[in-house]
Design a protein around this motif. Structure first.
Motif, PDB file in Angstrom:
ATOM      1  N   GLU A  20     -14.432  79.538  66.240  1.00 30.28           N
ATOM      2  CA  GLU A  20     -13.576  78.455  66.733  1.00 30.28           C
ATOM      3  C   GLU A  20     -14.290  77.651  67.810  1.00 30.28           C
ATOM      4  O   GLU A  20     -14.271  76.407  67.802  1.00 30.28           O
ATOM      5  CB  GLU A  20     -12.282  79.059  67.282  1.00 30.28           C
ATOM      6  CG  GLU A  20     -11.328  78.067  67.915  1.00 30.28           C
ATOM      7  CD  GLU A  20     -10.154  78.770  68.600  1.00 30.28           C
ATOM      8  OE1 GLU A  20      -9.620  78.197  69.571  1.00 30.28           O
ATOM      9  OE2 GLU A  20      -9.787  79.891  68.183  1.00 30.28           O
ATOM     10  N   LEU A  21     -14.937  78.355  68.731  1.00 34.69           N
ATOM     11  CA  LEU A  21     -15.634  77.675  69.818  1.00 34.69           C
ATOM     12  C   LEU A  21     -16.850  76.912  69.303  1.00 34.69           C
ATOM     13  O   LEU A  21     -17.124  75.791  69.743  1.00 34.69           O
ATOM     14  CB  LEU A  21     -16.047  78.700  70.875  1.00 34.69           C
ATOM     15  CG  LEU A  21     -16.660  78.162  72.154  1.00 34.69           C
ATOM     16  CD1 LEU A  21     -15.776  77.115  72.807  1.00 34.69           C
ATOM     17  CD2 LEU A  21     -16.916  79.318  73.128  1.00 34.69           C
ATOM     18  N   GLN A  23     -17.184  75.550  66.433  1.00 31.93           N
ATOM     19  CA  GLN A  23     -16.716  74.327  65.765  1.00 31.93           C
ATOM     20  C   GLN A  23     -16.399  73.233  66.782  1.00 31.93           C
ATOM     21  O   GLN A  23     -16.666  72.049  66.540  1.00 31.93           O
ATOM     22  CB  GLN A  23     -15.481  74.641  64.930  1.00 31.93           C
ATOM     23  CG  GLN A  23     -15.768  75.478  63.682  1.00 31.93           C
ATOM     24  CD  GLN A  23     -14.506  75.831  62.919  1.00 31.93           C
ATOM     25  OE1 GLN A  23     -13.578  75.037  62.840  1.00 31.93           O
ATOM     26  NE2 GLN A  23     -14.459  77.035  62.369  1.00 31.93           N
ATOM     27  N   LEU A  24     -15.841  73.615  67.922  1.00 39.18           N
ATOM     28  CA  LEU A  24     -15.578  72.630  68.970  1.00 39.18           C
ATOM     29  C   LEU A  24     -16.881  72.033  69.487  1.00 39.18           C
ATOM     30  O   LEU A  24     -16.967  70.828  69.762  1.00 39.18           O
ATOM     31  CB  LEU A  24     -14.801  73.276  70.118  1.00 39.18           C
ATOM     32  CG  LEU A  24     -13.370  73.725  69.827  1.00 39.18           C
ATOM     33  CD1 LEU A  24     -12.786  74.457  71.035  1.00 39.18           C
ATOM     34  CD2 LEU A  24     -12.492  72.530  69.469  1.00 39.18           C
ATOM     35  N   ARG A  27     -18.319  69.635  66.892  1.00 37.27           N
ATOM     36  CA  ARG A  27     -17.604  68.347  66.865  1.00 37.27           C
ATOM     37  C   ARG A  27     -17.764  67.584  68.177  1.00 37.27           C
ATOM     38  O   ARG A  27     -17.287  66.464  68.294  1.00 37.27           O
ATOM     39  CB  ARG A  27     -16.107  68.578  66.611  1.00 37.27           C
ATOM     40  CG  ARG A  27     -15.772  69.136  65.256  1.00 37.27           C
ATOM     41  CD  ARG A  27     -14.303  68.873  64.918  1.00 37.27           C
ATOM     42  NE  ARG A  27     -13.377  69.309  65.968  1.00 37.27           N
ATOM     43  CZ  ARG A  27     -12.779  70.496  65.988  1.00 37.27           C
ATOM     44  NH1 ARG A  27     -13.035  71.397  65.044  1.00 37.27           N
ATOM     45  NH2 ARG A  27     -11.941  70.807  66.968  1.00 37.27           N
ATOM     46  N   ASP A  29     -16.178  68.151  70.875  1.00 37.28           N
ATOM     47  CA  ASP A  29     -14.810  67.880  71.318  1.00 37.28           C
ATOM     48  C   ASP A  29     -14.704  68.187  72.813  1.00 37.28           C
ATOM     49  O   ASP A  29     -14.224  69.245  73.235  1.00 37.28           O
ATOM     50  CB  ASP A  29     -13.815  68.742  70.516  1.00 37.28           C
ATOM     51  CG  ASP A  29     -12.369  68.329  70.731  1.00 37.28           C
ATOM     52  OD1 ASP A  29     -12.084  67.704  71.763  1.00 37.28           O
ATOM     53  OD2 ASP A  29     -11.524  68.662  69.877  1.00 37.28           O
ATOM     54  N   GLU A  32     -11.157  69.064  74.400  1.00 38.97           N
ATOM     55  CA  GLU A  32     -10.665  70.417  74.147  1.00 38.97           C
ATOM     56  C   GLU A  32     -11.513  71.457  74.874  1.00 38.97           C
ATOM     57  O   GLU A  32     -10.988  72.420  75.433  1.00 38.97           O
ATOM     58  CB  GLU A  32     -10.671  70.705  72.639  1.00 38.97           C
ATOM     59  CG  GLU A  32     -10.051  72.028  72.245  1.00 38.97           C
ATOM     60  CD  GLU A  32      -8.561  72.113  72.538  1.00 38.97           C
ATOM     61  OE1 GLU A  32      -8.048  73.248  72.674  1.00 38.97           O
ATOM     62  OE2 GLU A  32      -7.905  71.048  72.655  1.00 38.97           O
ATOM     63  N   LEU A  33     -12.813  71.247  74.905  1.00 36.99           N
ATOM     64  CA  LEU A  33     -13.688  72.172  75.624  1.00 36.99           C
ATOM     65  C   LEU A  33     -13.354  72.192  77.113  1.00 36.99           C
ATOM     66  O   LEU A  33     -13.372  73.245  77.760  1.00 36.99           O
ATOM     67  CB  LEU A  33     -15.149  71.784  75.408  1.00 36.99           C
ATOM     68  CG  LEU A  33     -15.708  72.054  74.005  1.00 36.99           C
ATOM     69  CD1 LEU A  33     -17.062  71.374  73.829  1.00 36.99           C
ATOM     70  CD2 LEU A  33     -15.833  73.563  73.761  1.00 36.99           C
ATOM     71  N   ARG A  36     -10.362  74.321  77.655  1.00 38.29           N
ATOM     72  CA  ARG A  36     -10.640  75.753  77.489  1.00 38.29           C
ATOM     73  C   ARG A  36     -11.425  76.324  78.671  1.00 38.29           C
ATOM     74  O   ARG A  36     -11.270  77.506  78.998  1.00 38.29           O
ATOM     75  CB  ARG A  36     -11.456  75.996  76.212  1.00 38.29           C
ATOM     76  CG  ARG A  36     -10.855  75.459  74.926  1.00 38.29           C
ATOM     77  CD  ARG A  36      -9.589  76.176  74.523  1.00 38.29           C
ATOM     78  NE  ARG A  36      -9.089  75.705  73.239  1.00 38.29           N
ATOM     79  CZ  ARG A  36      -9.330  76.282  72.070  1.00 38.29           C
ATOM     80  NH1 ARG A  36     -10.094  77.363  72.026  1.00 38.29           N
ATOM     81  NH2 ARG A  36      -8.838  75.788  70.961  1.00 38.29           N
TER      82      ARG A  36
END
Length: 568
Positions: A20-21, A23-24, A27, A29, A32-33, A36
């Protein structure tokens, strides 16, 4: 932040959250990072609770391992016999809960601490019971209670069987921060079991809780259980098996469980929000009750520490009882079945004041705490004496504890006690509504409501503004006293002052000349305040309760409108 993310990827033991991380990152992102990794979930007196996902600001296996390591290290500094006394661990039916519980066990046993781990899902009250029953140094429940399905949590009990309060919360939090920057030690559970550091709690443990409740003098009223019937839902949680067993033990054989919500399912497929307070959450159990013309429709929340009740009305419909109404009915009932002069009962500062009036009329001792069951039970231990033992406490958010077998809210024993109260009334040809009316006629109709007020971002702290310029009246009613829990004082309008024996908290309580009350609790984390209102209306001898309710409802609307307008 980049180095922190890569360090997290190296430490994270879970392939799914690593993916999941990654993929972030792929991208890019950044938003979102940032969410988190802008901080980590704060550990407080309720432990941890948050959305499951990758990163230190989410619930995941690495956060759990670091948290359990911090708990282990703190326990070893505080309790000489922590290793041998051990820690009880239970978990609910959410998808990650068992894995999180096993990770907790792996971290604790790596520090030489004995672990008692439930072999299957367990209601939260069983773990609280187990801490005292097994004389453990602490307890952990992996649960997000009634939060949405994407959440999970880590709830901690101290060796007294109650939820942790300061200074333990900050002490554990410091050790968690240290663990987050250190190498973690984990012991495989097979090795822990071989080394005598892991004891699995199977059926005998669940039976111990059952038998303790069955033997409780407070649950021994077996008056005409056949006179009532109940529809029950576990709300996709873990309470059904024990709830049905305890009711059967108490002689209640007309119990109809909602089949679609009986088994644990952390997806909560039939409810939008698995909280019995939310609109629509009780629809299926009320429909089940109507199908059987049952006396009650009752629900535990998913970890079974809370209880919700809807009762059949004289017209044949089902009406929800408020948490205050259930608490007042239970308190009144339990005080009638014991020596009230030797009993201690309590509520929180935002719950109805009616229990206090009932307790004083019965000659019982009453205490009041900050919001949260951690305060109700820890303060009960502080206030009780050999001559005056703890009997009952509740908070308006559907939490109740009957006696001291469980030093936390327990929706299972509360369910049995409430069923026994209802059956006793039915045996006398009375209903819960009859009992409520008699209480209101004696002590006044107490109507309670809560409202949250959103403020504009950047608004100065409302509590400070209210202290700087205290109101003289609310809704045209003079204020007779202001209690400031931050300052620990009550200021009366006649000029004298009294000290308040409660922990400091940003709460203001306004007592009005009519007997009404307004409680303001500013949020410390967002521009919002919570307001709790209470209206007390006398019921005249020759008038109907409906007439008094109409006056109280009208006054409540005026009070809320006037007070909210003054805060904007």
């Amino acid at each position: 932040m980049t180095s922190e993310i890569h360090r997290w990827l190296q430490r994270d033991p879970d392939p799914s959250t690593r993916s999941e991380l990654q993929q972030l990152l792929d991208r890019n992102d950044q938003q979102e990072l940032e969410q988190r990794f802008s901080g980590r979930l704060a550990f407080g007196t309720a432990g941890l609770r948050g959305v499951v996902g990758a990163g230190p600001n989410r619930m995941n296996r690495l956060v759990i391992q670091e948290t359990a390591t911090g708990l282990a290290q703190y326990l070893l500094t505080q309790e000489v016999n922590a290793r041998s006394r051990g820690v009880v661990i239970g978990y609910d039916g959410r998808p990650d809960s068992r894995q999180f519980a096993e990770d907790t066990a792996a971290a604790l046993t790596a520090h030489g601490i004995l672990v008692y781990l439930t072999v299957r899902v367990a209601p939260t009250p069983l773990v609280a019971f187990g801490v005292k029953h097994l004389n453990a140094a602490a307890g952990v429940v992996v649960t997000a209670s009634h939060n949405p399905p994407q959440y999970n949590g880590f709830k901690v009990y101290w060796g007294n069987g109650a939820q942790i309060i300061p200074p333990h919360d900050t002490g554990i939090a410091k050790q968690i921060d240290a663990a987050a920057h250190s190498e973690l030690s984990l012991m495989p559970l097979e090795l822990a079991e071989e080394n005598g550091l892991l004891t699995l709690l199977g059926n005998p443990f669940y039976e111990d809780y059952r038998q303790a409740q069955d033997r409780s003098a407070l649950l021994s009223n077996h008056t005409t259980p056949e006179a009532i019937s109940l529809a029950y839902t576990a709300m996709h949680g873990v309470g059904a098996e024990m709830a049905e067993t305890l009711l059967k033990d108490a002689g209640f054989h007309q119990v109809y469980s909602v089949a679609d919500q009986r088994e644990p399912d952390g997806r909560f497929p039939t409810v939008n929000f698995p909280n019995p307070e939310e609109p629509g959450a009780m629809d299926l159990v009320i429909a089940e009750a109507a199908k059987h013309n049952a006396t009650l429709a009752v629900a535990n929340d998913p970890d079974a520490d809370r209880l919700a009740v809807a009762a059949r009305t004289p017209e044949g419909n089902y009406q929800m009882l408020t948490g205050d109404q259930v608490g007042v009915l239970l308190g009144h009932y339990l005080l009638s079945r014991t020596s009230a002069s030797g009993a201690l009962v309590g509520t929180t500062v935002v719950s109805s004041s009616l229990l206090q009036r009932i307790a004083h009329a019965a000659g019982a001792r009453y205490y009041q705490t900050l919001t949260g069951f951690k305060w109700l039970t820890n303060m009960a231990m502080k206030h009780q004496t050999d001559e005056c033992r703890f009997l009952f406490a509740y908070e308006e958010a559907l939490g109740y504890t009957v006696g001291d077998l469980v030093w936390d809210k327990d929706g299972l024993s509360a369910l049995v006690a409430f069923a026994q109260l209802t059956a006793e009334l039915a045996g006398q040809g009375l209903t819960l509504w009859d009992r409520l009316e008699s209480i209101y006629r004696q002590h006044g109709l107490h109507l309670n409501a809560q409202r949250s007020i959103a403020l504009s971002p950047g608004t100065p702290p409302m509590g400070d503004a209210l202290r700087a310029s205290p109101p003289e009246q609310i809704g045209g009613e003079p204020i007779t006293a202001i209690t400031d829990l931050k300052q620990g004082t009550t200021e009366y309008r006649d000029g004298h002052q009294a000290q308040i024996d409660l922990p400091s908290s940003d709460v203001l309580i306004y007592q009005l000349a009519s007997g009404d009350r307004v409680v303001v609790r500013p949020s410390g984390t967002e521009p919002k305040i919570k307001c709790y209102y209470e209206v007390v209306e006398a019921v005249q001898e020759k008038e109907s309760l409906k007439q008094a309710q109409g006056r109280a409802t009208s006054r409540m609307s005026e009070l809320i409108a006037s007070h909210q307008a003054s805060l904007r």
